[in-house]
Design an enzyme around this catalytic site. Structure first.
Site, PDB file in Angstrom:
ATOM      1  N   ASP A  52      -7.833  -3.955  -3.577  1.00 15.11           N
ATOM      2  CA  ASP A  52      -7.183  -4.322  -2.320  1.00 15.11           C
ATOM      3  C   ASP A  52      -8.104  -4.910  -1.261  1.00 15.11           C
ATOM      4  O   ASP A  52      -7.641  -5.253  -0.184  1.00 15.11           O
ATOM      5  CB  ASP A  52      -6.453  -3.124  -1.729  1.00 15.11           C
ATOM      6  CG  ASP A  52      -7.408  -1.982  -1.384  1.00 15.11           C
ATOM      7  OD1 ASP A  52      -8.609  -2.097  -1.689  1.00 15.11           O
ATOM      8  OD2 ASP A  52      -6.946  -0.995  -0.813  1.00 15.11           O
ATOM      9  N   ARG A 243      -4.651  -0.392   5.500  1.00 15.32           N
ATOM     10  CA  ARG A 243      -3.939  -1.392   4.717  1.00 15.32           C
ATOM     11  C   ARG A 243      -2.754  -1.960   5.478  1.00 15.32           C
ATOM     12  O   ARG A 243      -2.382  -1.464   6.543  1.00 15.32           O
ATOM     13  CB  ARG A 243      -3.478  -0.741   3.413  1.00 15.32           C
ATOM     14  CG  ARG A 243      -4.630  -0.526   2.408  1.00 15.32           C
ATOM     15  CD  ARG A 243      -4.788  -1.747   1.562  1.00 15.32           C
ATOM     16  NE  ARG A 243      -3.504  -1.975   0.936  1.00 15.32           N
ATOM     17  CZ  ARG A 243      -3.061  -1.324  -0.136  1.00 15.32           C
ATOM     18  NH1 ARG A 243      -3.841  -0.484  -0.753  1.00 15.32           N
ATOM     19  NH2 ARG A 243      -1.851  -1.537  -0.601  1.00 15.32           N
TER      20      ARG A 243
END
Lengths: 609, 609
Positions: A52, A243
């Site tokens: 990620d 995130r």
């Protein structure tokens, strides 16, 4: 009843694996108009979790393909890192916060965090208008390279034979296809099938450190849940990565006893789920509280290991990229970045060879450049992940990790972890000569960003935006001050030399007429002041279009620019810098010895047929 | 055979005219989820030519609607202006170059140039996903406003009756429709049908200056063809504006004798085509050469006139915008910008009234704010276009325009021409009080850009991006230093006051529960240092989400930020600034007298039913 004939097909490049590295390669080759196919045994891109983090250099690379804008829109930016350590009063406390990215020349001084599926979608959507789509549910079942050296050396040959099986072929239809490829790229992950077919070993070892990872939207009173947070507690270490959409990734160090089956001595994944991981995390988090608001979005377990493939290439016809050729811990956020950078390094070389612009031997620099990087990476990763997984310094543990030491290492390796400092050693793709003519532009490193003013209209441009990944070499001509008669003579003499028939510019002209030379893009960067500058003064070679001339001057608002020559270490005498299609500096030449570029390009280029 | 019944329909807002002003208004209302229709008698948007320049303030406005990105991608940026004047040796010569935009606080310190059709397409494509499309080939044939004052004062009424004729209705289908609208916006250009239906006069006069304009891709040896170029020659004046795709717009001053029919004394357009204009231009251009490479892309002729409508509104139910209410010369690039700004000023007021959040009387501020601007504009335009069309100073013409005087005026009015300096006088929409608490944030002017660091993650944000045109009032709470006990007490007391039932925040809460208050968005801007800041310390009202708290600190790279309080003139004691939905400063209040905001909002807001 006749036996159905298995169809055969030809393709320039077959990519096996549609993870980030494979898709990066496919998208790059699609941009280069190379005939490419990309297959994956999975039925679709991943929906959650996985890698990620994109480093500053990877964002620059995305920008060079025109896909950074979407990345920046969908991802969160990580600007700050927070360090927590045991508090004298028990629990943890904030020790310091610092810039997450320690790389002064980074154009994007932050990391981007976004789940892997969304990153894959960026590549998939970028390729689609170029006619390339992933063939999902497609499994390779055999791969062979022709043994005839003559065939292997023939750039027109298709010496790699791959049998594909379609897992979702409709009933009654053939499930097999035999593909004959010029090149195969193995991008099929840590358990790479391609790698195993060629008995390529992974050299390295596994550590004793076991970590769990989970994604959630947290409910917490912890103030650093939106910074990257590196936490050493007496109960184990934790890494937090913020995130998109308020999500948080939590990496939790686990105790071997919690997860190893005492009977077998092996990892037993049934012993540890996200609820158990959260319990471990909560102990480290004390005195702060954390809970998932809507359950766990994704989770997994892993043991840190550092391994590098013994070779990245089989006869320059089968090449492996990404996790297929190196595995390491996710702690320094390098996994996806290394894979994407492998593919970026490889794609232009394959494209030039397929186009007939470069010799097959150029492909050898893929292994020499990227395997060295992978070896450096695991050396760094061993040191870094040992420090991160280590117990904190305390009265009981006098050999523990001191907060200031960890912070020091974090900063010291910022150039490496950001991807900005990656350096390729001399090879046919980088000519180690004349470095002193542009000391701020390191041969073998990416061309650093700076803003220049376009001469015709004073519009400021970031020079990296003049270096797109369009598979052309950029010749940055630093002319010096053209209004100085001596310098003008030098520039004009250089132009005359470059226009000679034996110059690389004509020898490697794509069109025999030489008028439209799509292998090279000449960009002129002059000294001068916008108030009186006339870009029409330059010879036509240096201004194929009015937009090709820039000056090293401060912008109209007086806010930036004007120190580019000094930043790049280019003197009054000027220089030419050849930037490779991947944005790395390939060669530097003095204006009065432009023949050095002949030597550089002759080492790998081939003349148009 | 029965007589077909003409269909009747109701709509909240009917916009007549789909030029830039009408489309801006339609797109804004579509964003606000207002029931809106937009018609135009033409069959499609314009294909070429027309207006083409967007000022720095207009780019900010586009950004507030999320459409600047596309504008910036498609347009060219004009950063530099070049001034040419007669040379002692005959012909013209470069006198000076300067920044095109003289407005230090401009977020975008340049103009964008793009043909009007492409700008219309940006609005059209933005509205489409919101369900609003232009009804082309649709002509209004009559318009009436109900005369009953009770009906007019009823916010639920539809007092404007418009008959529409569909010019392209299929054979046999009805061509008429009767629309009952709450509000009608006349955006139908300089010859506005709407304006004429209500006998609104245009006050002002026509000048003697006649200009031609043409678009081309030039072949030229003139070095300033990519700058805005303002040229005084002894043969007349010329204005060049660079355009997308290597295009150039050329404005040419014409001699009346070339274009006036001596028999009638009136303009005869048959006397002057683009070839004749080019001949005139070439005389002024000497010693430089210019030719179109692929012919003329568009051209027209106009006589400069400056007029303003005597009223912009009929009973606050029919409102006119853009060229329908003011005409002036295109020299200062104000036409499209003024129209777009009219619509931007009007749209949020209509939206709030239609939603029932504001009293009908708020609409009166449209005329008071925008008509004053239009009057200022024509005063400026008369002076500027007279200077521009004037003969240059010379031995023969000692009253001519001196280059330094023209340059001085160009710079002096940069705030006005950029749109940045537009100032709205006190009204119910702007409370003229407490200016001293934020001396850099002028009540009645747009909130100036500055970068702040988000407290939770040190991500730098441009404050204008926190002020989108989402039809909410933004309450910027400058808390000062919350770690100072006295200041903390002051902030907490302010929060307590704002949470009282009689506070505007509760009186004008959209939902009766007050939990989700969609009329107001509270953004906290604190003093503090990112290294130790804890945003969780603030009362919940000041951090409805972790992303709502910012600090006035330098960014992690040390490059910008950290002087926001001083830039805005806000002292240690803090302040609250209420920013209107259009980005203009509506009111300022001290933390310990937040009741000033009660007075402001009460002057036009209505409580939820």
């Amino acid at each position: 009843m006749p036996v159905p004939v298995v169809p055969h097909s030809e393709v320039d490049v077959l990519i096996i694996g549609a993870g980030p590295a494979g898709l990066m390669c496919a998208n790059a080759l699609a941009n280069a108009k190379v005939n490419v196919r990309v297959i994956d045994k999975r039925a679709a891109r991943v929906a959650a979790g996985q890698a990620d983090g994109l480093s500053p250099r990877t964002i620059e690379v995305f920008q060079s393909y025109g896909i950074a804008e979407r990345l920046l829109k969908e991802s969160v930016q990580v600007h700050q890192a927070a360090f927590y350590n045991p508090s004298p009063s028990g629990g943890i406390e904030l020790t310091s916060r610092t810039q997450d990215v320690v790389a002064p020349s980074a154009r994007y001084p932050f990391e981007c965090a976004l789940h892997q599926g969304a990153i894959q979608a960026i590549f998939i959507d970028s390729m689609k208008p170029l006619g390339v789509e992933v063939e999902w549910s497609t499994l390779p079942t055999s791969i062979e390279i022709c043994k005839d050296e003559h065939v292997l050396m023939d750039p027109a040959s298709h010496p790699v034979r791959v049998v594909l099986q379609k897992l979702n072929a409709p009933e009654g239809q053939l499930q097999e296809e035999i593909v004959h490829a010029k090149y195969v790229v193995g991008a099929d992950g840590a358990h790479s099938w391609v790698r195993k077919q060629f008995d390529i070993t992974m050299d390295g070892e596994q550590s004793d450190f076991i970590w769990g990872v989970m994604d959630m939207v947290p409910d917490t009173d912890f103030p650093d849940v939106r910074n990257k947070c590196l936490m050493h507690s007496n109960n184990g270490s934790i890494l937090l990565v913020p995130r998109e959409q308020d999500r948080l990734r939590v990496y939790v160090q686990l105790e071997n006893k919690d997860i190893i089956d005492p009977a077998t001595g092996r990892v037993d994944k049934d012993r540890m789920g996200p609820d158990e991981m959260l319990e471990v995390a909560r102990k480290s988090f004390s005195p702060y509280k954390i809970s998932p608001t809507t359950g766990f979005l994704w989770w997994t377990l892993y043991i840190i290991g550092q391994r590098v493939a013994s070779q990245f290439s089989v006869k320059n016809r089968v090449l492996i990229v990404g996790d297929a050729c190196h595995t390491h811990s996710p702690k320094a956020g390098q996994g996806m970045n290394a894979g994407v950078s492998d593919a970026h390094n490889l794609a232009w070389k394959i494209a030039l060879v397929v186009r007939g612009w470069a010799d097959l031997s150029l492909l050898s620099t893929y292994e020499s450049e990227r395997r060295k990087f992978a070896l450096d990476l695991i050396v760094f990763d061993k040191m870094y992940s040992t420090l991160f997984s280590g117990k904190p310094l305390s009265q009981e543990n006098s050999h523990g990790v001191a907060p200031e030491h960890f912070l020091e290492i974090f900063k010291q390796f910022g150039g490496f972890t950001s991807g900005i400092g990656v350096h390729y050693d001399p090879s046919v793709a980088t000519l180690d000569k004349n470095q002193e003519l542009a000391s701020g532009v390191v041969i073998g490193e990416r061309f650093p960003p700076y803003k220049f003013i376009r001469a015709a209209d004073a519009w400021p441009f970031e020079i990296q935006d003049l270096l797109p990944a369009d598979f052309r070499f950029k010749l940055l001509v630093f002319t010096g001050d053209f209004s100085e008669p001596l310098q003008q003579a030098r520039v004009e003499s250089m132009v005359a030399t470059m226009q000679k028939p034996e110059s690389f510019l004509n020898r490697y002209a794509t069109s025999s007429k030489g008028a439209e030379n799509s292998r090279f893009d000449i960009i002129t960067i002059s000294k001068g002041r916008k108030e009186g500058f006339n870009f029409l003064q330059f010879p036509m070679l240096l201004r194929s279009h009015w937009s090709k001339v820039f000056i090293d001057d401060i912008d109209v608002t007086g806010s930036f620019g004007g120190k580019g020559y000094s930043y790049y270490g280019v003197g009054d005498e000027g220089a030419i810098v050849a930037v490779r299609p991947d944005g790395y500096v390939g060669a530097i030449a003095p204006l009065d010895h432009v023949e050095d570029l002949d030597a550089y390009f002759t080492s790998f280029m081939t003349a148009a047929v």
